[in-house]
Design a protein around this motif. Structure first.
Motif, PDB file in Angstrom:
ATOM      1  N   ARG A 292       0.821  -1.196   0.000  1.00 58.34           N
ATOM      2  CA  ARG A 292       0.000   0.000   0.000  1.00 58.34           C
ATOM      3  C   ARG A 292       0.864   1.260   0.000  1.00 58.34           C
ATOM      4  O   ARG A 292       1.828   1.352   0.763  1.00 58.34           O
ATOM      5  CB  ARG A 292      -0.908  -0.013   1.239  1.00 58.34           C
ATOM      6  CG  ARG A 292      -1.904   1.118   1.298  1.00 58.34           C
ATOM      7  CD  ARG A 292      -3.010   0.877   0.284  1.00 58.34           C
ATOM      8  NE  ARG A 292      -3.886   2.042   0.146  1.00 58.34           N
ATOM      9  CZ  ARG A 292      -4.906   2.313   0.944  1.00 58.34           C
ATOM     10  NH1 ARG A 292      -5.198   1.466   1.925  1.00 58.34           N
ATOM     11  NH2 ARG A 292      -5.641   3.387   0.755  1.00 58.34           N
TER      12      ARG A 292
ATOM     13  N   GLU B 173       4.461   9.279   0.987  1.00 50.75           N
ATOM     14  CA  GLU B 173       5.317   8.912  -0.142  1.00 50.75           C
ATOM     15  C   GLU B 173       4.960   9.659  -1.427  1.00 50.75           C
ATOM     16  O   GLU B 173       5.564   9.413  -2.470  1.00 50.75           O
ATOM     17  CB  GLU B 173       5.254   7.399  -0.358  1.00 50.75           C
ATOM     18  CG  GLU B 173       5.931   6.642   0.771  1.00 50.75           C
ATOM     19  CD  GLU B 173       5.593   5.158   0.835  1.00 50.75           C
ATOM     20  OE1 GLU B 173       6.394   4.399   1.383  1.00 50.75           O
ATOM     21  OE2 GLU B 173       4.521   4.768   0.334  1.00 50.75           O
TER      22      GLU B 173
ATOM     23  N   GLY C 251       5.042  11.938  -4.372  1.00 57.82           N
ATOM     24  CA  GLY C 251       6.187  12.579  -5.006  1.00 57.82           C
ATOM     25  C   GLY C 251       7.403  11.690  -5.094  1.00 57.82           C
ATOM     26  O   GLY C 251       8.294  11.905  -5.907  1.00 57.82           O
ATOM     27  N   GLN C 252       7.448  10.646  -4.250  1.00 61.35           N
ATOM     28  CA  GLN C 252       8.541   9.693  -4.373  1.00 61.35           C
ATOM     29  C   GLN C 252       8.221   8.720  -5.505  1.00 61.35           C
ATOM     30  O   GLN C 252       7.131   8.754  -6.079  1.00 61.35           O
ATOM     31  CB  GLN C 252       8.727   8.936  -3.052  1.00 61.35           C
ATOM     32  CG  GLN C 252       9.127   9.859  -1.907  1.00 61.35           C
ATOM     33  CD  GLN C 252       9.481   9.104  -0.639  1.00 61.35           C
ATOM     34  OE1 GLN C 252       9.652   7.897  -0.635  1.00 61.35           O
ATOM     35  NE2 GLN C 252       9.590   9.838   0.451  1.00 61.35           N
ATOM     36  N   ARG C 253       9.175   7.870  -5.826  1.00 61.83           N
ATOM     37  CA  ARG C 253       8.934   6.918  -6.901  1.00 61.83           C
ATOM     38  C   ARG C 253       8.818   5.506  -6.339  1.00 61.83           C
ATOM     39  O   ARG C 253       9.681   5.079  -5.576  1.00 61.83           O
ATOM     40  CB  ARG C 253      10.052   7.001  -7.940  1.00 61.83           C
ATOM     41  CG  ARG C 253       9.926   8.272  -8.814  1.00 61.83           C
ATOM     42  CD  ARG C 253      11.085   8.401  -9.747  1.00 61.83           C
ATOM     43  NE  ARG C 253      12.339   8.455  -8.998  1.00 61.83           N
ATOM     44  CZ  ARG C 253      13.502   8.040  -9.465  1.00 61.83           C
ATOM     45  NH1 ARG C 253      13.581   7.530 -10.682  1.00 61.83           N
ATOM     46  NH2 ARG C 253      14.588   8.128  -8.733  1.00 61.83           N
ATOM     47  N   MET C 254       7.784   4.825  -6.708  1.00 61.66           N
ATOM     48  CA  MET C 254       7.555   3.479  -6.184  1.00 61.66           C
ATOM     49  C   MET C 254       7.399   2.476  -7.317  1.00 61.66           C
ATOM     50  O   MET C 254       6.967   2.834  -8.417  1.00 61.66           O
ATOM     51  CB  MET C 254       6.309   3.451  -5.297  1.00 61.66           C
ATOM     52  CG  MET C 254       6.170   2.113  -4.571  1.00 61.66           C
ATOM     53  SD  MET C 254       4.793   2.057  -3.417  1.00 61.66           S
ATOM     54  CE  MET C 254       5.590   2.666  -1.954  1.00 61.66           C
ATOM     55  N   LEU C 255       7.728   1.241  -7.008  1.00 64.47           N
ATOM     56  CA  LEU C 255       7.543   0.165  -7.985  1.00 64.47           C
ATOM     57  C   LEU C 255       6.052  -0.018  -8.271  1.00 64.47           C
ATOM     58  O   LEU C 255       5.224   0.069  -7.365  1.00 64.47           O
ATOM     59  CB  LEU C 255       8.135  -1.142  -7.445  1.00 64.47           C
ATOM     60  CG  LEU C 255       9.666  -1.217  -7.438  1.00 64.47           C
ATOM     61  CD1 LEU C 255      10.127  -2.454  -6.679  1.00 64.47           C
ATOM     62  CD2 LEU C 255      10.213  -1.216  -8.851  1.00 64.47           C
TER      63      LEU C 255
END
Lengths: 505, 505
Positions: free
Chosen positions: A329, A334, A336-340
């Motif tokens: 989730r 988070e 603005g961050q980059r997530m998979l």
């Protein structure tokens, strides 16, 4: 009470009649995944909604009376009580005395360890005669072709969110199949390829002047060749759809609660058709070798289909879910961050910048037995579930669930089978704790202890498989010999011999 | 002219620059299926629409000049003319002198027998260095991790409806892959699992305060495990999508005509990634055994995906097509009769009563090489085709075409390869007339005639494969030794040795 139960099961409604009402049962296996950190409040299992019972089923005598097990078990009132006992979890099989199941099929079942009030699995085993409609060509039927067709039928139905759908499917699905086959009785017995076009429905207005089949010879050279086998596959597929449609209609009368996985075997004209919608499984064990005859349909195996639907029809997500998959989730901090993530077209993963709408709950989440669609349900194909909604929401889940089975065909005539070659069907209660290879080993161990012509060997095998998955009560749980937990789910197993009983035609 | 062609190919545009314009070419192989009996007037092959050339390309000197072949062929002006000669169909390979292709890769190609003006296949073979972006954690890069990554790259692009898309893809797709891998340089070299979350794009506003990777340890226990391999797969998938998006943007400048199938191999960190979108094919021949490394995407293999899209988005069918499949075109006189059909959920066939809307042309029709989407195109995945429309209609076909490849992974380190083990890539010109087994037999025959360490053996093999598919001119056609027709299509083949050249890292 026996009579009442029996008559409930025997009350075969082929065209919309109402089966006896039964209580809701709280439903899917409890998911153990963490609850979502933000709205929507995703439930771990779908609530039982239809009917007046609400979430907590009333344990009334009346409700109890409508609980049923397969008629072929021939349970006495006392036997029915034992079959419904979560503490003892006695394994049930058809009695040794009296008429055996067709082909000396073995069967065994056991109730769950308490996750739902009753055993929500159901089973059916029938020999079904299909009488052809009057000649499809409209002409009087030739005497030589006037004979109908027989098919052998086995079905396992693993219910969730109540037992109604499974019970209804076990009573009616084979009748829908029979109905679909009625038009094909002549065609399947004709060695010529199926006609592409038939006159309109016999008896329907305008059909009387169609005196001839429009056979392949009159068609374009580019027409597709359609096999007899694919007609049977199509008949089974459409029967599933019609069964599901009947459940949708009858739910309004609160007759059908919950949904069910359906695993069905049809033997017709030398071929075995295995149709699966859900997470039950069928394997053939032949000469010790495992031949998979189905695959499971879960949020993980159907991720791309589900995501595509959510992508093409975002209104189905109700602004509450995102069709993108994330490894866990996404949290508001988070942004603005980059997530998979994975999109519907991807099998690999990539990084994306988290935007506001990525904070929605993912349409598909979790892994293995904890995987869920819309945080609610862990299977993606089956019958029913027309009332199923996301908890704390009016969002229906059904559009993401498909009632269509995958059908695999096995030609019995292509191989000489010995009495130890079997087709094993099991609900997920079996397969959650038993691998294909372990089943094959049990097949070998049990059958070799019986004479090849002893018809009770297949029931003994089914019982051994159920017992092996259930385990024995020890250390406050049902445990297997290796001390791992046995299955606390309902467990149902058919063992269908492929080479023993001689001629099947 | 050589310089002009070379500079055209060498004009590497990594961020949207305009490649030189080139003429339209009339395009897809002529379908030989019968035309529809009723509107819409379905074309047999898509017309070339973009640009000012119209349907009949002007055979001007200028247009001719922009025709190009892969730079690694090092063609002289005379060689380029011979490569473009439909009558001679001379097989082209890189010269024996000078620098070989990486891994001593073999390559051969031949132009078609006249179905399009130029050879619409393109090829690319490169060693690509990926420099990491500044440390993804935002911190200064550690010296030990400061090194970039190299990948080896092979691509075959089979154009249709013009050569523009194939030419553009051959110039740029590997650059899109490089771009996607830039963020992964550190991650792929780190034995730890990939971080689920990264700070926002380095240099982007708000990223400076993110000083730490959000590693798996900080996440929920239910998070998915994502492998390094799946990151590379995701990078390749997204590169295809970005390449397609670039084509969509640049078509407005009339730079990109038509579309192309794309078959791409990336070797990175011990693994071979084979990405396929279209009807080209890759197989590994290892110790004489065939290992399929791709599957073809055609109206037949993707029938259900196409039908589902038409069913969910009927507006894409424009009232001209039906998403149902019939074994042949339904005729108006058959209204009210029952005909075989398949819906998007079915693999079998059933009969349905023909209604008015069933008279529309089927979205998917035909069989084998004659199968078509919207009676227009015979492949369902690839790059470009943004201008492609149904003939005599404004209906766009692109929504049904997917640019996403299927990526298969082969771990080179899991098996000790000998110099005769090869990965063979071919456009459909090869596979239309050559089976996997015939290719394996040719591999054995040709390679055994050369010393294992002779680097020219793989080019000889590629030439033998192309020659074997082209045949020789005889009886007014190109014929194979068995007198069947050879392929009249463009034929391009890479032979990539898996065990010969030693270390690839």
């Amino acid at each position: 009470m026996l009579n009442r139960v029996r008559s409930a099961v025997a009350h075969l409604v082929s065209s919309g009649g109402a089966p006896p009402s039964r209580p809701k049962s709280p439903d899917l296996p409890n998911a153990t995944s963490a609850p979502p950190a933000a709205p929507p409040q995703a439930p771990r299992s779908p609530p039982a909604r239809a009917g007046s019972g609400g979430a907590a089923p009333a344990r009334t005598v009346e409700a109890r009376a409508s609980f049923s097990r397969p008629t072929f078990l021939q349970l006495s009132p006392g036997g029915l009580r034992r079959a419904d006992d979560h503490a003892g979890r006695a394994v049930q099989s058809p009695p040794d005395t009296g008429r055996r199941l067709p082909w000396s099929t073995g069967y065994a079942e056991v109730i769950n360890a308490g996750k739902s009030r009753h055993n929500e699995d159901q089973a059916c085993c029938e020999v079904v005669y299909v009488e052809g409609r009057r000649s499809v060509s409209g002409a009087p039927r030739e005497p030589s072709r006037g004979q109908g067709l027989c098919f052998y039928y086995w079905g396992l139905f693993d219910g969730h969110a109540g037992g109604g759908a499974a019970e209804m499917a076990s009573r009616l699905l084979h009748r829908h199949i029979r109905e679909q086959l009625k038009d094909l009785v002549e065609i399947l017995q004709d060695p010529l390829p199926p006609p592409l076009c038939l006159p309109s429905t016999p008896g329907a207005p305008g059909s009387s002047d169609s005196s001839q089949l429009v056979g392949p010879q009159s068609c374009w050279s580019s027409q597709k060749e359609v096999t007899h086998e694919s007609l049977v596959v199509g008949a089974i597929e459409n029967a599933f759809q019609l069964m599901d449609g009947q459940m949708a209609r009858e739910r309004r009368g609160q007759q059908v609660e919950g949904g069910c996985c359906a695993l069905v075997v049809v033997y017709l004209l030398g071929k075995v058709y295995v149709a699966n919608a859900g997470d039950s499984r069928a394997i053939i064990v032949r000469n010790g070798e495992v031949i998979p005859m189905s695959r499971e349909f879960t949020p993980e195996t159907e991720r791309q289909r589900l995501q595509l639907l959510g992508f093409l029809k975002p209104e189905l997500l109700g602004g509450e879910f995102t069709h993108l998959e994330f490894p866990r989730r996404v949290q508001p901090k988070e942004l603005g961050q980059r997530m998979l993530y994975r999109d519907q077209n991807m099998t690999g993963w990539a990084y994306k910048k988290i935007e506001l709408e990525d904070l929605r709950f993912p349409l598909v989440c979790g892994e293995g037995k904890k995987a869920r669609v819309m945080a609610t349900i862990g299977v993606t194909r089956g019958l029913g579930d027309h009332n199923l909604r996301v908890c704390s929401s009016t969002l229906p889940i059904k559009p993401f669930l498909s009632c269509f089975p995958e059908v695999r065909v096995y030609d019995l005539t292509q191989y000489e089978h010995c009495p130890d070659d079997v087709l094993v069907l099991g609900t997920d209660g079996l397969w959650d704790v038993t691998s294909d290879c372990e089943v094959a080993a049990t097949v070998d161990r049990v059958l070799s202890a019986y004479e090849p012509n002893d018809p009770s060997r297949y029931t003994a095998l089914a019982q051994a498989l159920v017992l092996g998955a259930r385990g024995t009560p020890r250390d406050r749980g049902w445990r297997l010999p290796n001390n791992k937990l046995g299955s606390g789910d309902d467990i149902s197993v058919f063992v269908i011999p492929l080479g023993g009983p001689g001629s099947y035609s």
